[in-house]
Write a protein that holds these residues in place. Structure first.
Motif, PDB file in Angstrom:
ATOM      1  N   TYR B 369       0.864  -1.190   0.000  1.00 40.49           N
ATOM      2  CA  TYR B 369       0.000   0.000   0.000  1.00 40.49           C
ATOM      3  C   TYR B 369       0.898   1.236   0.000  1.00 40.49           C
ATOM      4  N   LEU B 375       2.642   7.603   6.555  1.00 34.99           N
ATOM      5  CA  LEU B 375       2.909   7.385   7.988  1.00 34.99           C
ATOM      6  C   LEU B 375       4.384   7.154   8.257  1.00 34.99           C
ATOM      7  N   ILE B 380       3.426   4.922  15.187  1.00 36.26           N
ATOM      8  CA  ILE B 380       2.764   3.621  15.033  1.00 36.26           C
ATOM      9  C   ILE B 380       3.623   2.682  14.200  1.00 36.26           C
TER      10      ILE B 380
ATOM     11  N   LEU C 163      -0.996   8.071  18.043  1.00 43.85           N
ATOM     12  CA  LEU C 163      -1.010   6.644  17.707  1.00 43.85           C
ATOM     13  C   LEU C 163      -2.320   6.209  17.049  1.00 43.85           C
ATOM     14  N   ASP C 166      -3.215   7.465  13.508  1.00 40.63           N
ATOM     15  CA  ASP C 166      -2.431   6.819  12.453  1.00 40.63           C
ATOM     16  C   ASP C 166      -2.888   5.381  12.242  1.00 40.63           C
ATOM     17  N   GLY C 167      -3.266   4.741  13.328  1.00 41.98           N
ATOM     18  CA  GLY C 167      -3.811   3.392  13.210  1.00 41.98           C
ATOM     19  C   GLY C 167      -5.053   3.394  12.345  1.00 41.98           C
ATOM     20  N   VAL C 169      -5.842   5.616  10.112  1.00 47.19           N
ATOM     21  CA  VAL C 169      -5.441   5.915   8.738  1.00 47.19           C
ATOM     22  C   VAL C 169      -4.964   4.645   8.046  1.00 47.19           C
ATOM     23  N   LEU C 170      -4.161   3.874   8.761  1.00 40.94           N
ATOM     24  CA  LEU C 170      -3.636   2.626   8.210  1.00 40.94           C
ATOM     25  C   LEU C 170      -4.791   1.676   7.878  1.00 40.94           C
ATOM     26  N   LEU C 173      -6.484   2.790   4.844  1.00 43.21           N
ATOM     27  CA  LEU C 173      -5.653   2.487   3.676  1.00 43.21           C
ATOM     28  C   LEU C 173      -5.845   1.039   3.246  1.00 43.21           C
ATOM     29  N   PHE C 174      -5.874   0.152   4.228  1.00 44.74           N
ATOM     30  CA  PHE C 174      -6.050  -1.261   3.892  1.00 44.74           C
ATOM     31  C   PHE C 174      -7.424  -1.476   3.276  1.00 44.74           C
ATOM     32  N   ALA C 177      -7.622   0.135  -0.391  1.00 48.39           N
ATOM     33  CA  ALA C 177      -6.375  -0.002  -1.141  1.00 48.39           C
ATOM     34  C   ALA C 177      -6.601   0.069  -2.643  1.00 48.39           C
ATOM     35  N   MET C 185      -5.560  11.453   1.373  1.00 52.07           N
ATOM     36  CA  MET C 185      -4.579  11.389   2.459  1.00 52.07           C
ATOM     37  C   MET C 185      -4.049  12.784   2.805  1.00 52.07           C
ATOM     38  N   ILE C 188      -6.652  14.238   4.890  1.00 56.27           N
ATOM     39  CA  ILE C 188      -6.735  13.591   6.201  1.00 56.27           C
ATOM     40  C   ILE C 188      -5.591  14.056   7.101  1.00 56.27           C
TER      41      ILE C 188
END
Lengths: 236, 411, 255
Positions: B369, B375, B380, C163, C166-167, C169-170, C173-174, C177, C185, C188
């Motif tokens: 990705y 990030l 994190i 933390l 960002d989690g 956001v991740l 993203l997943f 995708a 982004m 965001i």
């Protein structure tokens, strides 16, 4: 001088003030009496703008105090429990107050002298006893020669000597034509101080009479007895 | 008597084929190179004095030596191909060529070799030419000590510096190339060597290498090229002692390897590249004694690679040591130095006792990705990497260096 | 208002925690620079401090200070002073004393060891983050009178910004995708001052190329002057909006 028009205040479920209306004029000395939790302190804090009423208006010299702050220059306030920054000394607190309230008026330092606070100027606030704190609070309330004095339980915690000094000062100020508002539990010491009585219960104003009227109505000379009689009558 | 006649004829032939020297210049018999060329015959030398010559196209059809004195200028007036070599054994030496024509249909060059061999192009300065030196079907030619500089800004309107197409046994030595589309371009070129060249600030690749087998490039410097160096669809390529520096950009590589097999990458330095080496479909590559320093990714090895043998390399200060896109690993890592290694060496044999895993979890995520790069260096992701080190789950199990070195190799 | 600021600052400076914070930052910064032979690596370690430690200390210290100053605030409110100026004085006092601590503790070593555009951007971002998290802390303290609860809230807020966000956001993203989410982004990142600051610093560290296509989009936005101005305006909004909200809330607060 102070007109309170139908104010109400609610803290959560508790109705602290419920449609209270009062008028006080200069040269009066008003006792604010009532059981614990009857809303006396809340009423005082409303006048000082520390608590914002839910409804109703407070006029100070015919001016609404909402969002105002300048009128507080005319008020000296002595809180029930004086709380000050722990790290400051007595001297620093007094200097700071003079500094932020400076308004070209000669400072009235009679109480500072009378309580001989100057000897303790170096002491930090957190080390003080409750009585000494009260002395500081009282000195600060009178320091700026205000038109209105609001004293919340002024003699609580004071030793008899200091208590006498404070009473003398209150009487002096009343004679100068100032409005004095006092709350106290110790009714006996109010006898020679006050001219008016406001009685509150559960956030409601029960009555507002002159001391003279109260004597006439109840036939008692002593304030404590008069109040007791009133309370009994109410209950009955 | 017959023999006397023979001797006379032979003597005549000898004199007629013997080289003469023809001078070209303002005060000479010949004022232009083209007129001198007409008069010249094979093996003659034409000496050109310093001047600016507007000769349109100089076509060399005789086996002559064309030599400039103090860099005479040949100007192509933005229209012509300056020198066309259409004979074997030609030498072009010591000219300044400038302003060749530009065309989108024909590959106009400063000097172009047409299907000939044994040509030597040496000590020339090429300025603002479309293609610089172009060899088509050249065999056994030497291109040495030339300096090529172009000033184009758009890839589409720019030609390559040294362009070899379907050539063999070429020697590209000691040239300096900048500002072209590709610094050196090889397509279908075999058995050739690229040695000691300096290729920098070219728009696309410093060296572009396709379908060219059994070549070597040694001790070249490739710096600051738009996309680095690209080596594709070839086998038997030897890449020794080159410097790949500061090829920064969205798609920039030290070396991009695509469909390469049986090749050697040894003793090279990769510094400050976005990716040091990017491999795709590479097979049987020996990567030894290279230094990877301060790159974004030292290595990106796609899962389509196999039998890549990485040993005795130094990995220092790279953001990511190895990136990969799959869990299948058919490559071998051994005895490399990794500055991120946190293991220990109890038996003091200078080899760490626990394996090193060069692929971090975050680099796996980024590979899958790319937007996760947002990030980068966040709390994190460093937490994730730390966790992954303790409990590996995402990173390929067998991608590891079993005997990481404790100290960097002296390279 | 000047007078109140003066008293707030002297009060905070008399507090030994700020001094300890300054020394702590100084110690870390100097050791980072003297242990790493490469100043760039030192800068990267400092980046972590700026993005993690500074918001944490700023938010917790400010919350504790506001709770501990309840009496002082009460005293001031009963005086002829505007509530707005009391609250703003507290904000300015806290901001300036923590900023001084940051400047001495981190900016000074950066200027000595690694003075560059990156260093300057880092200092500016560090200052902005300090002030942003003071503003957030002051707003948070107005939601509860309970000190323990209030400090808990601020720690959660810090955890969220450094933390959990960002989690999330991740996770997004997943989930998305397959869609072109790069531009989203950029938007965001504006919702988290720490992310915004980190991206601004990283772009100046010339690591943008590492980010590939995504990096190109970031660079095309944040790299331009307009993008830079917009991102700094967003950072300033991260100060202005919490301050404005807390001033209005404090205006109606019962003491």
């Amino acid at each position: 001088m102070i007109t309170i028009d139908n104010i109400s205040k609610q803290f959560g479920k508790l109705k602290a003030l419920d449609g209270v209306s009062v008028m006080c004029d200069a040269a009066q000395s008003v006792a604010l009496i009532g059981p614990n939790g009857s809303g006396k302190t809340t009423l005082i804090k409303c006048i000082l703008g520390m608590v914002v009423p839910d409804s109703g208006n407070i006029l100070f010299n015919e001016k609404n105090i909402t969002n105002e702050w300048k009128y507080r220059e005319q008020i000296g306030y002595m809180p029930q429990i004086g709380r000050y920054p722990d790290n400051m000394t007595i001297g620093q607190v007094i200097d700071m107050m003079k500094d932020i309230r400076y308004n070209n008026i000669a400072f009235d330092e009679t109480l500072i002298e009378a309580f001989s606070l100057k000897n303790m100027y170096h002491k930090r606030m957190r080390t003080l006893s409750g009585g000494t704190r009260q002395k500081v609070s009282a000195s600060l309330a009178f320091l700026f020669n205000p038109q209105v004095l609001i004293l919340d339980e002024p003699t609580a915690g004071l030793d008899p000597v200091a208590s006498e000094i404070l009473k003398e000062k209150i009487i002096d100020e009343k004679k100068k034509g100032k409005l004095v508002l006092i709350t106290s539990h110790i009714l006996s010491e109010l006898d020679d101080l006050i001219t008016e009585v406001i009685y509150m219960q559960e956030g409601k104003l029960m009555f507002h009479k002159s001391l003279h009227q109260l004597h006439v109505d109840t036939g008692e000379i002593k304030l404590s007895k008069a109040i007791a009689k009133v309370m009994l009558n109410k209950v009955a | 008597m017959k023999s006397v006649v023979h001797v006379i004829i032979l003597t005549f032939l000898f004199f007629s084929t013997n080289a003469t020297t023809i001078r070209v210049g303002n005060h000479q018999l010949f004022h232009t190179i083209n007129s001198a060329l007409l008069a010249a015959s094979d093996r003659d030398t034409i000496l050109v004095e310093k001047n600016v010559y507007f000769e349109k196209n100089i076509e060399i059809t005789k086996q002559i030596i064309l030599k400039g004195i103090d860099y005479p200028v040949l100007d192509g007036e933005h229209t012509y191909e300056i020198i066309s070599i259409k004979a074997d054994n030609v030498v072009v030496d010591g000219f300044k060529l400038q302003h060749s024509g530009v065309s989108s249909l024909v590959d106009i060059a400063g000097i172009k070799i047409y299907n000939k061999h044994n040509t030597q192009i040496i000590n020339n300065i090429l300025d603002d030419t479309f293609f610089g030196i172009y060899s088509q079907y050249g065999i056994n030619c030497i291109i040495r000590n030339n300096s090529l500089n172009a000033h184009r800004t758009e890839e589409q309107q720019s030609g390559n510096g040294i362009h070899c197409w379907k050539s063999d046994s070429m020697q590209i030595i000691g040239n300096t190339i900048s500002g072209h589309r590709d610094g050196i371009y090889f397509e279908f070129v075999t058995h050739s060597i690229i040695w000691r060249n300096y290729s920098f600030k070219n728009l696309r690749y410093g060296l572009h290498f396709m379908f060219s087998n059994d070549d070597a490039y040694v001790t070249n410097r490739f710096e600051n090229n738009g996309s680095g160096v690209s080596v594709m669809y070839s086998h038997g390529v030897k890449m020794f002692n080159n410097y790949f520096k500061e090829n920064w950009g969205d798609a920039a590589y030290g070396i991009l390897l695509k469909e390469i097999s049986d090749s050697y990458i040894q003793g090279n330095h990769f510094e400050k590249n976005t990716s040091g080496i990017y491999m795709e479909g590479a097979v049987r590559i020996d990567v030894t004694r290279n230094t990877f320093k301060n790159n974004g990714w030292a290595l990106k090895i796609q899962a389509s690679c196999m039998d890549i043998d990485l040993h005795e390399n130094n990995f220092i200060g790279n953001t990511f040591d190895v990136g990969t896109n799959g869990s299948l690993v058919l490559n071998k890592f051994d005895k490399n130095f990794w500055d991120k290694y946190e293991g220990y060496d109890l038996n003091k044999d200078k080899i760490g006792d626990v394996p090193y895993r060069p692929v971090s979890m975050y680099s796996m995520i980024v590979e899958k990705y790319p937007s996760a790069m947002m990030l980068f260096r966040s709390f994190i992701t460093s937490l994730m990497d730390k966790t992954e080190k303790v409990i590996p789950s995402l990173t390929p199990e067998n991608l590891k260096d079993n005997s990481p070195l404790m100290k960097p190799l002296p390279l | 208002m000047k007078k109140i600021i003066k008293y707030v600052i002297t009060d905070i400076l008399r507090n030994k925690i700020v001094l300890a914070y300054t020394i702590f930052l100084l110690a870390i910064s100097f050791s980072v620079f003297s242990l790493e032979d490469n100043p760039t690596k030192g800068m990267l370690s400092l980046l972590n401090i700026i993005l993690i430690v500074i918001p944490l200390i700023s938010i917790i210290f400010s919350a504790i200070y506001i709770y501990n100053s309840a009496e002082f605030i009460e005293l001031l409110v009963s005086q002829p002073l505007k509530r707005k100026s009391i609250w703003l004085s507290l904000f300015v006092g806290l901001s300036s004393s923590l900023s001084i601590a940051f400047l001495v503790g981190t900016a000074l070593p950066v200027i000595i060891y690694a003075f560059s555009i990156t260093g300057l951007v880092m200092i500016v971002i560090g200052l902005l983050l300090t002030i942003i998290f003071i503003a957030i802390a002051m707003l948070a303290t107005l939601f509860t009178r309970d000190k323990a609860k209030g400090i808990g809230i601020t720690i959660l807020l810090w955890l969220y910004f450094s933390l959990l966000f960002d989690g999330l956001v991740l996770f997004l993203l997943f989930q998305f995708a397959d869609y072109p989410v790069e531009k989203i982004m950029v938007v965001i990142s504006a919702f988290n001052p720490i992310d915004l600051g980190r991206i601004l610093i990283l772009l100046k560290m010339d690591i943008s190329a590492l980010m590939g296509y995504t990096g190109a989009i970031f660079k095309n936005f944040f790299g331009t002057n307009l993008g830079l101005i917009i991102s700094f305006i967003i950072m300033l909004l991260w100060i202005a909006i919490p301050v404005w909200l807390s001033v209005t809330k404090f205006h109606k607060k019962d003491l």
